[in-house]
Design an enzyme around this catalytic site. Structure first.
Site, PDB file in Angstrom:
ATOM      1  N   ARG A 191       0.866  -1.175   0.000  1.00  0.00           N
ATOM      2  CA  ARG A 191       0.000   0.000   0.000  1.00  0.00           C
ATOM      3  C   ARG A 191       0.908   1.232   0.000  1.00  0.00           C
ATOM      4  NH1 ARG A 191      -1.332   1.787   4.740  1.00  0.00           N
ATOM      5  NH2 ARG A 191      -2.338  -0.091   5.466  1.00  0.00           N
ATOM      6  N   TYR A 207     -15.260  19.842 -15.290  1.00  0.00           N
ATOM      7  CA  TYR A 207     -15.686  18.446 -15.291  1.00  0.00           C
ATOM      8  C   TYR A 207     -16.806  18.261 -14.272  1.00  0.00           C
ATOM      9  CZ  TYR A 207     -15.532  13.411 -14.905  1.00  0.00           C
ATOM     10  OH  TYR A 207     -15.881  12.095 -14.882  1.00  0.00           O
ATOM     11  N   ASP A 225      -6.374  21.054 -13.532  1.00  0.00           N
ATOM     12  CA  ASP A 225      -6.799  19.782 -14.110  1.00  0.00           C
ATOM     13  C   ASP A 225      -6.371  19.810 -15.576  1.00  0.00           C
ATOM     14  OD1 ASP A 225      -8.114  17.678 -15.345  1.00  0.00           O
ATOM     15  OD2 ASP A 225      -9.986  17.941 -14.237  1.00  0.00           O
ATOM     16  N   LYS A 248      -7.863   8.947 -19.129  1.00  0.00           N
ATOM     17  CA  LYS A 248      -8.104   9.573 -20.417  1.00  0.00           C
ATOM     18  C   LYS A 248      -6.842   9.468 -21.290  1.00  0.00           C
ATOM     19  CE  LYS A 248     -11.989  10.384 -18.321  1.00  0.00           C
ATOM     20  NZ  LYS A 248     -12.285  11.648 -17.636  1.00  0.00           N
TER      21      LYS A 248
HETATM   22  C1  LIG Z   1     -12.625  12.048 -16.365  1.00  0.00           C
HETATM   23  C2  LIG Z   1     -12.202  13.357 -15.821  1.00  0.00           C
HETATM   24  C3  LIG Z   1     -12.000  13.533 -14.446  1.00  0.00           C
HETATM   25  C4  LIG Z   1     -12.277  12.425 -13.430  1.00  0.00           C
HETATM   26  O1  LIG Z   1     -11.376  11.354 -13.607  1.00  0.00           O
HETATM   27  P1  LIG Z   1     -11.768   9.809 -13.320  1.00  0.00           P
HETATM   28  O2  LIG Z   1     -10.537   9.083 -13.736  1.00  0.00           O
HETATM   29  O3  LIG Z   1     -12.984   9.486 -14.139  1.00  0.00           O
HETATM   30  O4  LIG Z   1     -12.044   9.711 -11.859  1.00  0.00           O
HETATM   31  C5  LIG Z   1     -11.571  14.778 -14.004  1.00  0.00           C
HETATM   32  N1  LIG Z   1     -11.355  15.792 -14.867  1.00  0.00           N
HETATM   33  C6  LIG Z   1     -11.533  15.658 -16.188  1.00  0.00           C
HETATM   34  C7  LIG Z   1     -11.268  16.817 -17.085  1.00  0.00           C
HETATM   35  C8  LIG Z   1     -11.959  14.441 -16.713  1.00  0.00           C
HETATM   36  O5  LIG Z   1     -12.160  14.330 -18.029  1.00  0.00           O
END
Ligand SMILES: *Cc1c(COP(=O)(O)O)cnc(C)c1O
Length: 379
Positions: free
Chosen positions: A50, A102, A175, A200
């Site tokens: 962990r 998001y 982000d 992504k």
């Molecule tokens: C998908 C996404 C998230 C969240 O990520 P997860 O891996 O689905 O938890 C946050 N910000 C953006 C811009 C995203 O496209």
């Protein structure tokens, strides 16, 4: 020799070669625990997996290098990464977030605010002066930036926002899921943290859910982020970490191909009478184009949105006719995805009902253009 370029580091996965068999592909590390010697020491330098899994080392080192950061940490989702950072702030800390962002993270921040864990304010993504003013008057503990922002792709000037945040004593997190480190390096523009949904583009193949945080420098907040993962225990599985590194090795090729195709699609349809608008920062008419051109290198991203003439009914009919694009949520994969974003976000959505969000993959762009053309139908 001069330092290796990010493309080279990614293609070679940092160039690490595993002993003793000298594999070019890294091993998978499933072990949950590590041997202790008779004298009580740990010869492998690890006690328990962990937070100490060797599976994280290579993808974390690569991501830190690509972002130009001090350290990267992997999490089991993008949401877990964002949550680890929010929870590293003092209880009740004031967070300033963009109006367009998001959706799931926006909802989660609002829930944390209802619980009293943070205080939450929103700023207008399209108004840099209003943002600077809010930073001066609130001032928040953390400024959250997403640029280009889901699902309408407004652009925030990262360097200007970071300068105003620094003057206010505010930390900045970006982000950077959509631009990826191929197109944008927020830490070099003054941000303190970068967050990724590695689900992504970083992974890029619709087969891993993962997230990451990268810091510009060590700090008490970052130490709490580390502690949140080690003791809170939101950790990525070793096979997911291995798949993620495999995906990241083609990041530059995939992102460049997606960007070039998204630009072609945006230009092809920008004056189409069947569309009310094409939302893409790569179009000179986009209000954020100049800022995006200055802070993104090599393209404007693989995401764009189309607003269909005839409103929601016409948009829903068009998405139903698509044959090459896959109807699915998520983004940043090798296959192109499309969604009617307002119905995915659900009640309370700020997304226009006539909007289709496209994530452009790496297929032949002519196939994608032909598919959109037939789906939009006769004007
Ligand atoms: C998908 C996404 C998230 C969240 O990520 P997860 O891996 O689905 O938890 C946050 N910000 C953006 C811009 C995203 O496209």
């Amino acid at each position: 020799m001069k330092p290796l370029s990010p493309d080279t580091l990614a293609a070679q996965g940092m160039g690490w070669i595993a002993e003793p068999s000298h594999d070019l592909a890294p091993p998978i590390h499933p072990s949950s625990t590590f041997e202790r010697a008779a004298d009580g020491s740990y010869p492998g330098g690890r006690v328990y997996a962990r937070d100490q899994s060797p599976a994280y080392e290579q993808p974390e080192a690569l991501l830190a290098a690509l972002e130009g950061g001090h350290e990267a940490l992997l999490f089991p989702s993008g949401m877990a990464a964002a949550t680890a950072l929010i929870q590293a702030l003092e209880p009740g800390a004031r967070v300033l977030a963009p109006r367009a962002m998001y959706w799931s993270l926006r909802n989660w921040l609002q829930e944390l605010a209802r619980r009293g864990q943070i205080a939450l304010d929103f700023y207008d993504n399209t108004d840099g002066e209003a943002l600077t003013a809010l930073l001066g008057t609130l001032p928040p503990r953390l400024l959250w930036i997403e640029t280009p922002a889901n699902p309408t792709w407004e652009v925030t000037d990262i360097a200007a926002a970071c300068a105003a945040a620094r003057a206010a004593g505010t930390l900045v997190a970006v982000d950077s899921t959509v631009p990826t480190p191929v197109l944008s390096r927020p830490l070099a523009l003054g941000a303190d943290f970068v967050m990724h949904s590695a689900t992504k583009y970083l992974n890029g193949h619709s087969d891993v859910v993962a997230g990451a945080l990268v810091c510009r420098a060590d700090s008490p907040v970052w130490q709490r982020v580390r502690q949140n993962r080690a003791q809170g225990g939101a950790v990525l599985g070793p096979f997911e970490a291995w798949l993620l590194l495999r995906g990241m090795r083609t990041l530059h090729l995939r992102v460049r191909q997606s960007c070039a195709a998204a630009q072609r699609i945006a230009e092809t349809f920008q004056a189409d009478p069947r569309l009310a608008a094409v939302l893409y920062p790569g179009l000179p008419g986009h209000p954020g184009h100049a800022v995006a051109a200055a802070q993104m290198q090599g393209g404007f991203g693989g995401m764009l949105s189309l607003r269909v003439v005839g409103g929601e009914a016409a948009a829903v009919a068009a998405i139903g006719r698509l044959q090459v694009f896959k109807r699915a949520t998520s983004l940043g994969s090798v296959e192109s995805l499309v969604e009617h974003r307002a119905s995915v976000e659900g009640p309370g959505t700020l997304c226009p009902p006539d909007l289709l969000r496209l994530s452009i993959g790496i297929e032949a762009v002519d196939d994608l253009i032909a598919d959109l053309d037939q789906a939009l139908g006769a004007s």
